[in-house]
Design a protein around this motif. Structure first.
Motif, PDB file in Angstrom:
ATOM      1  N   LEU A 122      76.989   9.495  42.654  1.00 46.02           N
ATOM      2  CA  LEU A 122      75.941  10.284  43.304  1.00 46.02           C
ATOM      3  C   LEU A 122      74.552   9.740  42.991  1.00 46.02           C
ATOM      4  CD1 LEU A 122      77.299  13.916  42.757  1.00 46.02           C
ATOM      5  CD2 LEU A 122      77.256  12.615  44.898  1.00 46.02           C
ATOM      6  N   MET A 181      83.243  22.355  43.721  1.00 46.12           N
ATOM      7  CA  MET A 181      81.787  22.252  43.884  1.00 46.12           C
ATOM      8  C   MET A 181      81.062  22.290  42.544  1.00 46.12           C
ATOM      9  SD  MET A 181      80.923  24.300  47.404  1.00 46.12           S
ATOM     10  CE  MET A 181      81.843  25.781  47.075  1.00 46.12           C
ATOM     11  N   LYS A 193      72.196  27.597  59.551  1.00 49.55           N
ATOM     12  CA  LYS A 193      71.343  28.252  58.560  1.00 49.55           C
ATOM     13  C   LYS A 193      70.525  27.228  57.784  1.00 49.55           C
ATOM     14  CE  LYS A 193      74.396  32.169  57.547  1.00 49.55           C
ATOM     15  NZ  LYS A 193      75.411  32.626  56.598  1.00 49.55           N
ATOM     16  N   ARG A 194      69.468  27.724  57.146  1.00 51.26           N
ATOM     17  CA  ARG A 194      68.688  26.865  56.259  1.00 51.26           C
ATOM     18  C   ARG A 194      69.554  26.467  55.077  1.00 51.26           C
ATOM     19  NH1 ARG A 194      63.932  25.714  56.638  1.00 51.26           N
ATOM     20  NH2 ARG A 194      63.826  25.203  54.423  1.00 51.26           N
ATOM     21  N   ASP A 244      77.971  33.122  51.427  1.00 48.98           N
ATOM     22  CA  ASP A 244      77.705  33.022  52.865  1.00 48.98           C
ATOM     23  C   ASP A 244      78.989  32.804  53.656  1.00 48.98           C
ATOM     24  OD1 ASP A 244      75.024  33.468  52.778  1.00 48.98           O
ATOM     25  OD2 ASP A 244      74.407  31.384  53.057  1.00 48.98           O
ATOM     26  N   SER A 245      79.915  32.075  53.045  1.00 51.47           N
ATOM     27  CA  SER A 245      81.141  31.727  53.760  1.00 51.47           C
ATOM     28  C   SER A 245      82.131  32.884  53.849  1.00 51.47           C
ATOM     29  CB  SER A 245      81.822  30.532  53.090  1.00 51.47           C
ATOM     30  OG  SER A 245      82.959  30.141  53.824  1.00 51.47           O
ATOM     31  N   ILE A 279      83.190  25.575  55.268  1.00 53.93           N
ATOM     32  CA  ILE A 279      81.826  25.071  55.427  1.00 53.93           C
ATOM     33  C   ILE A 279      81.147  25.685  56.648  1.00 53.93           C
ATOM     34  CG2 ILE A 279      80.432  23.015  55.940  1.00 53.93           C
ATOM     35  CD1 ILE A 279      82.432  21.395  54.275  1.00 53.93           C
ATOM     36  N   PHE A 307      76.381  29.389  48.820  1.00 57.27           N
ATOM     37  CA  PHE A 307      77.240  28.735  49.809  1.00 57.27           C
ATOM     38  C   PHE A 307      78.571  29.474  49.958  1.00 57.27           C
ATOM     39  CE2 PHE A 307      80.094  25.363  51.361  1.00 57.27           C
ATOM     40  CZ  PHE A 307      79.326  24.825  52.386  1.00 57.27           C
ATOM     41  N   SER A 362      70.114  23.013  52.109  1.00 50.82           N
ATOM     42  CA  SER A 362      69.737  21.687  51.634  1.00 50.82           C
ATOM     43  C   SER A 362      70.784  20.676  52.089  1.00 50.82           C
ATOM     44  CB  SER A 362      69.662  21.683  50.107  1.00 50.82           C
ATOM     45  OG  SER A 362      69.931  20.391  49.601  1.00 50.82           O
ATOM     46  N   ARG A 372      72.032  23.720  41.864  1.00 45.43           N
ATOM     47  CA  ARG A 372      73.390  24.156  42.221  1.00 45.43           C
ATOM     48  C   ARG A 372      73.759  25.506  41.612  1.00 45.43           C
ATOM     49  NH1 ARG A 372      76.050  20.908  45.322  1.00 45.43           N
ATOM     50  NH2 ARG A 372      78.169  21.570  44.880  1.00 45.43           N
ATOM     51  N   SER A 400      80.091  29.100  56.345  1.00 40.76           N
ATOM     52  CA  SER A 400      78.938  29.271  55.464  1.00 40.76           C
ATOM     53  C   SER A 400      77.613  28.948  56.148  1.00 40.76           C
ATOM     54  CB  SER A 400      79.086  28.384  54.230  1.00 40.76           C
ATOM     55  OG  SER A 400      78.026  28.594  53.322  1.00 40.76           O
ATOM     56  N   ILE A 401      77.611  27.961  57.035  1.00 39.37           N
ATOM     57  CA  ILE A 401      76.327  27.490  57.586  1.00 39.37           C
ATOM     58  C   ILE A 401      76.064  27.892  59.030  1.00 39.37           C
ATOM     59  CG2 ILE A 401      76.269  25.517  56.020  1.00 39.37           C
ATOM     60  CD1 ILE A 401      77.064  23.716  58.331  1.00 39.37           C
ATOM     61  N   LEU A 441      71.338  17.723  51.057  1.00 40.97           N
ATOM     62  CA  LEU A 441      71.972  17.104  49.892  1.00 40.97           C
ATOM     63  C   LEU A 441      73.101  17.952  49.341  1.00 40.97           C
ATOM     64  CD1 LEU A 441      72.094  14.960  47.641  1.00 40.97           C
ATOM     65  CD2 LEU A 441      70.332  16.261  46.428  1.00 40.97           C
ATOM     66  N   HIS A 442      72.842  19.236  49.187  1.00 40.53           N
ATOM     67  CA  HIS A 442      73.874  20.102  48.616  1.00 40.53           C
ATOM     68  C   HIS A 442      75.048  20.295  49.570  1.00 40.53           C
ATOM     69  CE1 HIS A 442      71.999  21.111  44.799  1.00 40.53           C
ATOM     70  NE2 HIS A 442      70.833  21.136  45.440  1.00 40.53           N
ATOM     71  N   LEU A 443      74.764  20.314  50.844  1.00 41.05           N
ATOM     72  CA  LEU A 443      75.870  20.410  51.799  1.00 41.05           C
ATOM     73  C   LEU A 443      76.753  19.175  51.714  1.00 41.05           C
ATOM     74  CD1 LEU A 443      77.451  21.665  54.070  1.00 41.05           C
ATOM     75  CD2 LEU A 443      75.695  20.912  55.691  1.00 41.05           C
ATOM     76  N   LEU A 444      76.149  18.019  51.622  1.00 39.50           N
ATOM     77  CA  LEU A 444      76.928  16.787  51.479  1.00 39.50           C
ATOM     78  C   LEU A 444      77.752  16.801  50.195  1.00 39.50           C
ATOM     79  CD1 LEU A 444      77.726  13.881  52.167  1.00 39.50           C
ATOM     80  CD2 LEU A 444      75.598  13.120  51.073  1.00 39.50           C
ATOM     81  N   ILE A 445      77.126  17.185  49.105  1.00 42.39           N
ATOM     82  CA  ILE A 445      77.845  17.231  47.827  1.00 42.39           C
ATOM     83  C   ILE A 445      78.987  18.243  47.894  1.00 42.39           C
ATOM     84  CG2 ILE A 445      77.647  17.825  45.367  1.00 42.39           C
ATOM     85  CD1 ILE A 445      74.822  16.647  45.437  1.00 42.39           C
ATOM     86  N   ASN A 446      78.750  19.369  48.543  1.00 43.11           N
ATOM     87  CA  ASN A 446      79.821  20.351  48.700  1.00 43.11           C
ATOM     88  C   ASN A 446      80.996  19.783  49.485  1.00 43.11           C
ATOM     89  OD1 ASN A 446      78.229  22.156  47.325  1.00 43.11           O
ATOM     90  ND2 ASN A 446      77.595  23.304  49.156  1.00 43.11           N
ATOM     91  N   GLU A 500      72.754  27.327  44.593  1.00 43.35           N
ATOM     92  CA  GLU A 500      73.296  26.814  45.856  1.00 43.35           C
ATOM     93  C   GLU A 500      74.801  27.112  45.998  1.00 43.35           C
ATOM     94  OE1 GLU A 500      71.971  25.322  48.485  1.00 43.35           O
ATOM     95  OE2 GLU A 500      69.908  25.100  47.787  1.00 43.35           O
ATOM     96  N   PHE A 503      82.894  18.711  40.295  1.00 40.15           N
ATOM     97  CA  PHE A 503      82.849  17.357  40.856  1.00 40.15           C
ATOM     98  C   PHE A 503      81.548  16.586  40.627  1.00 40.15           C
ATOM     99  CE2 PHE A 503      82.099  14.358  44.361  1.00 40.15           C
ATOM    100  CZ  PHE A 503      83.182  13.516  44.187  1.00 40.15           C
TER     101      PHE A 503
END
Lengths: 204, 204
Positions: free
Chosen positions: B172, B161, A147-148, B200-201, A198, B197, A150, B190, A201-202, A152-157, B193, B164
Motif C-alpha cells: 500500500l 478491512m 455517497k461521499r 452504511d451497508s 460495497i 462503511f 474517500s 480507518r 454501502s455507497i 482511497l478507503h474504498l479501494l483499500i476496502n 471509515e 489487511f
DNA sequence: GTCTATAATTTGATAGAC
DNA sequence: GTCTATCAAATTATAGAC
C-alpha cells in the motif's frame, strides 16, 4: 508429485520451485525439497538456474508479471464503477483459484525485503496502477451518483475483502471449522457478497 | 537498540527476539541478529531458552495469548452490534499500533505450519471465538433491524478491512506513494471509515 | 551469569563420472 | 543432461574459562 504437463526438467523445476517457494517463502524453502518435488536431482537446479536467488527471482518475477497486468486492465478500463468492482472481485478470485498461494507469496516477500523486490519486479509494467480507479470514484462522488466516500478507503476496502480471506485461510478454516470444500464454497459466495456489500454501502 | 525497560538479560532477549522474529519470520531470523539486537552474547540465548525453536515458541505463544483474549472480550460482550463493530476496529488498531508486526507474525506462522501452531498455541483459552458475534448478527437480521446479510461474510468483511492494511503495508505504501506518517494517518482515518462503511451497508 | 572459542549441523553449491 | 559424492559456507548449539 510432478504435474503431467511438465515434460522438460526445466519445467519440472519451475513448477516445483513455485510450490515450495510459495508455501515456505524464500528463507524457508529448501533446494532439496524443490528437487524432491520435481522428482530430479539437486544438482540440476544449479545446472538450470545457477543458484537459489536466481531461481527465486525467475519464479517471483514471472508470477508478479502475470498477475498485476490483469488487475490493471480492469482498473484502467472504461467500465462503470459498479461493474468494475464486480469484475475485479471475480477476476481476482479466478486468478487465485489457479494460484492459491500467490497473494501470500507476493505480500510475504514484500514484507521481508521490500526494497529488493521493488527494484527487480515492481517496475513500470508490473506494479498495480489504481490511479484511474481512484479518479473514477472521485468523479462519481462529485456527480452525486454515490455517497461521499474517500476513494482511497474504498479501494483499500475492496482489496481487503477480496484478498484477505486467501491470506488468512488457515485461521479462517480453523476458527470457523471449515473444511477444504466449505472454504471454497465461502469464496464462491464472496463473488456476489463483496460487490453487494460495497454497493449497498455507497449507493444513494 | 535495547529498550529502557528491559533490565534483565532474559527480558532483553525476549524483546529482541520478538522484533527479529516478527520482522523475518522463524526461518529468516538469525540467532546472531537477536543477540546483537539484545546487546548480549549469542551463547546467552541458549543459556536462557535452550534452542531457537523454544525461543520462538515462547515469543509466539505469549503474543497470541495476549492478543486473542482482547478480541474475544469484545466479540463476547453484550454491546449492541454497531457499538461492538466500532469497538473491535478501534481496539484492534490500538493493539497493532503497539505491535505493528503482530498480525503478520501470526498469519505467517499459521500459513507456514498450521498444525504445529494449533497444537501449541491455539488452545481453548487463546483462539478467536466469534460464535456469539455471529449469533448476534443473525438475531438482528431476524428482528429486521439490519438488512439480510450472511453473518459469516459480515465477520470476514470486518476482519479483512481491519487487518489487511497492516499486512499489506509495504504494498500500500508503495502503490499509494505514502510515507510512514501518511500511512499512520490513513490507519487513523480507518477507525471511523470502517464502521461507517459497514453500517452504511447493513443498516435499513 | 557472561563471555570466547569451537564443535556440530544444516544447506547451498560444485566437481567429475557417465 | 543427469547423476553421485563431496565441498564450502552459513548457522545453530555447546564446552569451558572466568
Amino acid at each position: 508429485m510432478v504435474n503431467k504437463k511438465d515434460t522438460t526438467a526445466e519445467q519440472k523445476i519451475l513448477t516445483a520451485a513455485k510450490k515450495v517457494f510459495t508455501m515456505n517463502g524464500m528463507a524457508g524453502a529448501r533446494m532439496q525439497d524443490i528437487a524432491d518435488e520435481a522428482g530430479i536431482n539437486k544438482a540440476m537446479l544449479h545446472y538450470y538456474f545457477k543458484d537459489k536467488d536466481k531461481l527465486f527471482e525467475v519464479i517471483f518475477m514471472a508470477e508478479a508479471a502475470k498477475f498485476f497486468p490483469k488487475v490493471n486492465i480492469i482498473f484502467e478500463s472504461d467500465m462503470p464503477l459498479f461493474e468494475k468492482i464486480n469484475r475485479f472481485v471475480n477476476e481476482y478470485i479466478d486468478e487465485i483459484a489457479e494460484n492459491p498461494y500467490l497473494p501470500w507469496f507476493i505480500l510475504n516477500e514484500l514484507n521481508r525485503d521490500a526494497d529488493q523486490f521493488m527494484s527487480k519486479v515492481w517496475n513500470m509494467a508490473h506494479r498495480p496502477k489504481p490511479e484511474k480507479f481512484l479518479a473514477q470514484i472521485e468523479k462519481e462522488v462529485k456527480k452525486g451518483t454515490i455517497k461521499r466516500i474517500s476513494p482511497l478507503h474504498l479501494l483499500i476496502n475492496l482489496l481487503s475483502m477480496t484478498i484477505f480471506p486467501f491470506i488468512a485461510r488457515p485461521m479462517l478454516m480453523r476458527t470457523m471449522q471449515m473444511d477444504e470444500l466449505q472454504f471454497r464454497e465461502m469464496i464462491e459466495q464472496r463473488r456476489k457478497e463483496i460487490p453487494k456489500f460495497i454497493i449497498d454501502s455507497i449507493k444513494k
